[in-house]
Motif scaffolding. Structure first.
Motif, PDB file in Angstrom:
ATOM      1  N   LEU A  89      -5.081 -32.378  -1.695  1.00 48.38           N
ATOM      2  CA  LEU A  89      -3.754 -31.809  -1.757  1.00 48.38           C
ATOM      3  C   LEU A  89      -3.017 -30.441  -3.054  1.00 48.38           C
ATOM      4  O   LEU A  89      -1.964 -30.473  -2.632  1.00 48.38           O
ATOM      5  CB  LEU A  89      -2.878 -33.363  -2.675  1.00 48.38           C
ATOM      6  CG  LEU A  89      -1.617 -33.849  -3.137  1.00 48.38           C
ATOM      7  CD1 LEU A  89      -0.951 -32.830  -1.261  1.00 48.38           C
ATOM      8  CD2 LEU A  89      -1.466 -34.855  -3.187  1.00 48.38           C
ATOM      9  N   GLY A  90      -3.879 -30.721  -3.892  1.00 54.75           N
ATOM     10  CA  GLY A  90      -3.205 -29.716  -4.839  1.00 54.75           C
ATOM     11  C   GLY A  90      -3.571 -28.045  -3.997  1.00 54.75           C
ATOM     12  O   GLY A  90      -2.675 -27.257  -4.459  1.00 54.75           O
ATOM     13  N   LYS A  91      -4.337 -28.073  -3.068  1.00 54.49           N
ATOM     14  CA  LYS A  91      -4.168 -26.964  -2.425  1.00 54.49           C
ATOM     15  C   LYS A  91      -3.304 -26.992  -1.457  1.00 54.49           C
ATOM     16  O   LYS A  91      -2.186 -26.289  -1.575  1.00 54.49           O
ATOM     17  CB  LYS A  91      -5.804 -26.782  -2.304  1.00 54.49           C
ATOM     18  CG  LYS A  91      -6.779 -26.570  -2.653  1.00 54.49           C
ATOM     19  CD  LYS A  91      -7.879 -26.551  -2.032  1.00 54.49           C
ATOM     20  CE  LYS A  91      -7.801 -24.574  -0.943  1.00 54.49           C
ATOM     21  NZ  LYS A  91      -8.535 -23.795  -1.689  1.00 54.49           N
ATOM     22  N   LEU A  92      -2.885 -27.924  -0.663  1.00 56.02           N
ATOM     23  CA  LEU A  92      -2.058 -27.877   0.193  1.00 56.02           C
ATOM     24  C   LEU A  92      -0.463 -27.493  -1.187  1.00 56.02           C
ATOM     25  O   LEU A  92       0.388 -26.880  -0.580  1.00 56.02           O
ATOM     26  CB  LEU A  92      -1.508 -29.271   0.335  1.00 56.02           C
ATOM     27  CG  LEU A  92      -0.720 -29.198   1.109  1.00 56.02           C
ATOM     28  CD1 LEU A  92      -0.364 -28.455   2.967  1.00 56.02           C
ATOM     29  CD2 LEU A  92       0.125 -30.642   2.124  1.00 56.02           C
ATOM     30  N   ILE A  93      -0.417 -28.180  -2.503  1.00 55.99           N
ATOM     31  CA  ILE A  93       0.373 -28.328  -2.590  1.00 55.99           C
ATOM     32  C   ILE A  93       1.608 -26.492  -3.414  1.00 55.99           C
ATOM     33  O   ILE A  93       2.162 -25.962  -3.777  1.00 55.99           O
ATOM     34  CB  ILE A  93       1.006 -28.467  -4.116  1.00 55.99           C
ATOM     35  CG1 ILE A  93       1.416 -30.556  -4.304  1.00 55.99           C
ATOM     36  CG2 ILE A  93       2.239 -28.418  -5.686  1.00 55.99           C
ATOM     37  CD1 ILE A  93       0.580 -31.674  -4.443  1.00 55.99           C
TER      38      ILE A  93
END
Length: 656
Positions: free
Chosen positions: A498-502
């Motif tokens: 999720l961190g990469k998407l954010i």
């Protein structure tokens, strides 16, 4: 006399600040020439008023320092800097000082490459270590990044028992232009000049970044050698060539100082046509025995001098001012100029930065201005010489791309378009979304994304996940295999953390680390969407600006619509961080120095796996500082705040 003392102290303070910005942050705020003139003024004052001289003055120190993020290297042979000269008279003064000690002197003249000074060490002809100069005595080990530089030989043509050479890592002008273009497309702050781009690239933790940026090197000195005897600098440069090194170009041995200065002028005339930046030329005594007799001062060798070329300035007329829109919506003004030959190239454009800069300089279309090109990819306007307009240029009220109203946020110099559907921002947003630190979609580079946008296959971020391999294969230059690879990479990106998407969303003020903190703190996208400003502020390392940016972004209709579409195609909305147990719950660790066995990134992952967090700075919220060798200023801050400091042994006990 108090006025003199105060002036000296102020000069030292200012020089230390700008030295730190140049050598250690790779982000200079003034031109080299301004820095050199301040250094000269300080030196003259110290000589005139020796009672105010100090051993730690900037006039006696090399500018850099070892960076705690790399292992320290103590140089066996000190990597000295050079005494600067700015006139022919000073060069002839240098020659007189040399002849006061030795006779029958020959000189070698060579370009002074504008890059980052490094040491390369070889044992039995094999490369073993590369390090930066640092403060001249202690540098930092950057062997991994040195290895990927194309002209660094990993094996010499002769198995010399031991040799240490000194060289200058630089970024060729064409490589610099490519890097800056990519930074501008991604809405990043571009490197100021090739020297700082080279320094920033060499200090990357990921050597792939250094490899991608096209660094190069010139070697110009032998620091120490075993098994071979050399008697002169010219002989040593010729020998370095035989070993396979890319030696500094255009070096020449001359018989007297008149010929030496003629060579300096000749190099200066070549300056604009070179594929690399130089900021001067160096004159060195050729004979090594004579160098020994001449010796060194506390900072400089007495057998060499660097002539520094002044930045070239020209006058021209502003024929237009263009406004472009970056990835983050920032409007950037560029002056279109009547072409003028400057520093070896034809200049027709110059940066105007922002509305405040325009107001300060008083620039408008039709004015005659002075421009300077001192290493920047785009020259800048220094001043207005002839005002041919009654007012200054004023930014438009609406975006030149989408015609939506633009805004200037409080306490900011930049004017922005905040329309997320703005066409000018689309391409840059897509490139950022697919980049390595974001969704890392291999095969979707800037040129291919631009092709897909032009073909109407991508009109918004979510269209990436609807790309059809057969449609791609029908395009010119594509085959079924490459089309399959792109679609496969797109599909694989759905499983990213999720961190990469954010981070891929490109939220202002939110970098990759902050995005990971958000992901780990809230666990999934829905929790982030429902988070209050107060909950965001509670995240270690988040301030009001970051919290507001996140809250405002996730409360826009366009962001919510995009997230729902990404959910529908199966993009992961969960944090992938695996929590073994929660023994470090509500704890924040700061890592500093070099740990004996763990990389800091490995220790950080262990901390996160036990429910803890890591931060880059020590504060009252810090629970522990995990320190290795050369912990630096973070240990001082921990002591001030009473934060416990642990070592790797303590840490291993905690994770048993």
């Amino acid at each position: 006399m108090e006025d003199i003392k105060h002036k000296i102290e102020e000069l030292r303070k200012t020089l230390r600040y700008h030295s730190d910005r140049y050598y250690n942050d790779d982000a200079p705020e003034i031109e080299d020439y301004e820095y050199d003139m301040m250094m000269r003024q300080l030196k003259e004052l110290e000589e005139k008023y020796p009672q105010y001289d100090t051993v730690d003055s900037p006039t006696k120190r090399v500018g850099g320092r070892a960076d705690n993020s790399f292992e320290s290297v103590e140089h066996t042979v000190r990597m000295e800097s050079l005494q600067d000269a700015f006139s022919k008279e000073e060069i002839f003064d240098f020659d007189r000082r040399v002849h006061d000690v030795v006779n029958n002197v020959h000189y070698v003249v060579e370009p002074k490459i504008d890059g980052l000074s490094v040491s390369l060490e070889y044992v039995n002809g094999e490369f073993v270590r590369g390090s930066t100069r640092g403060d001249g005595n202690v540098g930092e080990d950057v062997s991994g990044n040195i290895r990927v530089i194309r002209n660094v030989p990993l094996k010499l043509n002769r198995a010399i028992p031991f040799i240490e050479v000194r060289g200058e890592v630089y970024m060729p002008k064409k490589s610099f232009e490519r890097v800056v273009d990519r930074q501008l497309i991604n809405g990043e702050k571009p490197f100021k000049n090739p020297r700082n781009a080279a320094a920033g690239s060499l200090r990357q933790k990921d050597s792939r970044v250094a490899a991608e940026r096209g660094l190069d090197i010139f070697v110009f000195n032998i620091q120490q050698i075993e098994g071979v005897t050399l008697n002169s600098h010219k002989e040593s440069l010729d020998f370095l060539k035989e070993l396979g090194f890319n030696t500094v170009p255009y070096y020449e041995r001359v018989d007297n100082i008149e010929d030496a200065f003629s060579k300096v002028e000749e190099i200066g005339e070549r300056r604009g046509s070179l594929e690399f930046d130089i900021d001067g030329a160096v004159i060195k005594v050729d004979d090594f025995a004579q160098r020994e007799q001449l010796g060194s001062t506390a900072k400089f060798p007495k057998w060499a001098v660097a002539f520094k070329y002044p930045p070239e300035e020209k006058q021209t007329r502003v024929v237009d001012i263009e406004i472009t829109v970056g990835r983050t919506g920032k409007l950037t003004p560029t002056a279109v100029l009547e072409p003028v030959h400057l520093a070896g190239t034809t200049v027709s454009r110059a940066t105007l930065h922002n509305q405040d800069f325009i107001n300060e300089k008083g620039v408008n279309i039709g004015d005659v201005v002075t421009v300077r090109k001192a290493g920047d990819i785009i020259p800048e306007v220094l001043c207005v010489n002839e005002k041919h307009s009654s007012s200054n240029f004023v930014f438009p009220d609406v975006c030149p791309s989408c015609n939506e109203k633009v805004v200037r946020e409080a306490d900011e110099a930049d004017i922005r378009c905040i329309n997320p559907e703005c066409p000018a921002q689309l391409l840059r947003n897509l490139i950022h979304f697919c980049s390595r630190d974001a969704m890392d979609i291999e095969g979707l580079g800037p040129s291919i994304i631009e092709t897909f946008v032009n073909e109407g296959m991508i009109n918004k971020v979510t269209d990436i996940y609807h790309l059809d391999k057969d449609e791609i294969a029908r395009l010119d230059g594509f085959q079924q295999t490459s089309a399959n690879n792109i679609v496969s990479s797109v599909e694989g990106s759905k499983n990213n953390d999720l961190g990469k998407l954010i981070f891929a969303f490109g939220i202002r003020h939110i970098g990759a680390k902050a995005a990971k903190l958000l992901s780990d703190e809230f666990g999934n996208m829905d929790n982030i969407l429902n988070a209050s400003r107060e909950a965001l502020l509670d995240i270690e390392g988040f301030g009001e600006i970051m919290a507001d940016a996140v809250y405002d972004y996730f409360h826009t209709d366009s962001a919510l619509e995009m997230i729902n579409e990404l959910k529908a195609v199966g993009v992961n909305m969960q944090s992938n961080t695996v929590i073994k147990d929660d023994r470090f719950s509500n704890m924040t660790f700061v890592l500093t120095g070099t740990l004996p066995t763990y990389k800091r990134s490995e220790a950080a992952k262990i901390i996160e796996s036990f429910g803890g967090k890591t931060s880059s700075s020590v504060s009252k919220k810090t629970t522990y500082v995990l320190a290795g060798e050369a912990g630096g200023s973070k240990l001082d801050k921990a002591a001030q705040l009473g934060i416990p400091v642990i070592d790797e042994n303590d840490f291993n006990e905690m994770i048993k």
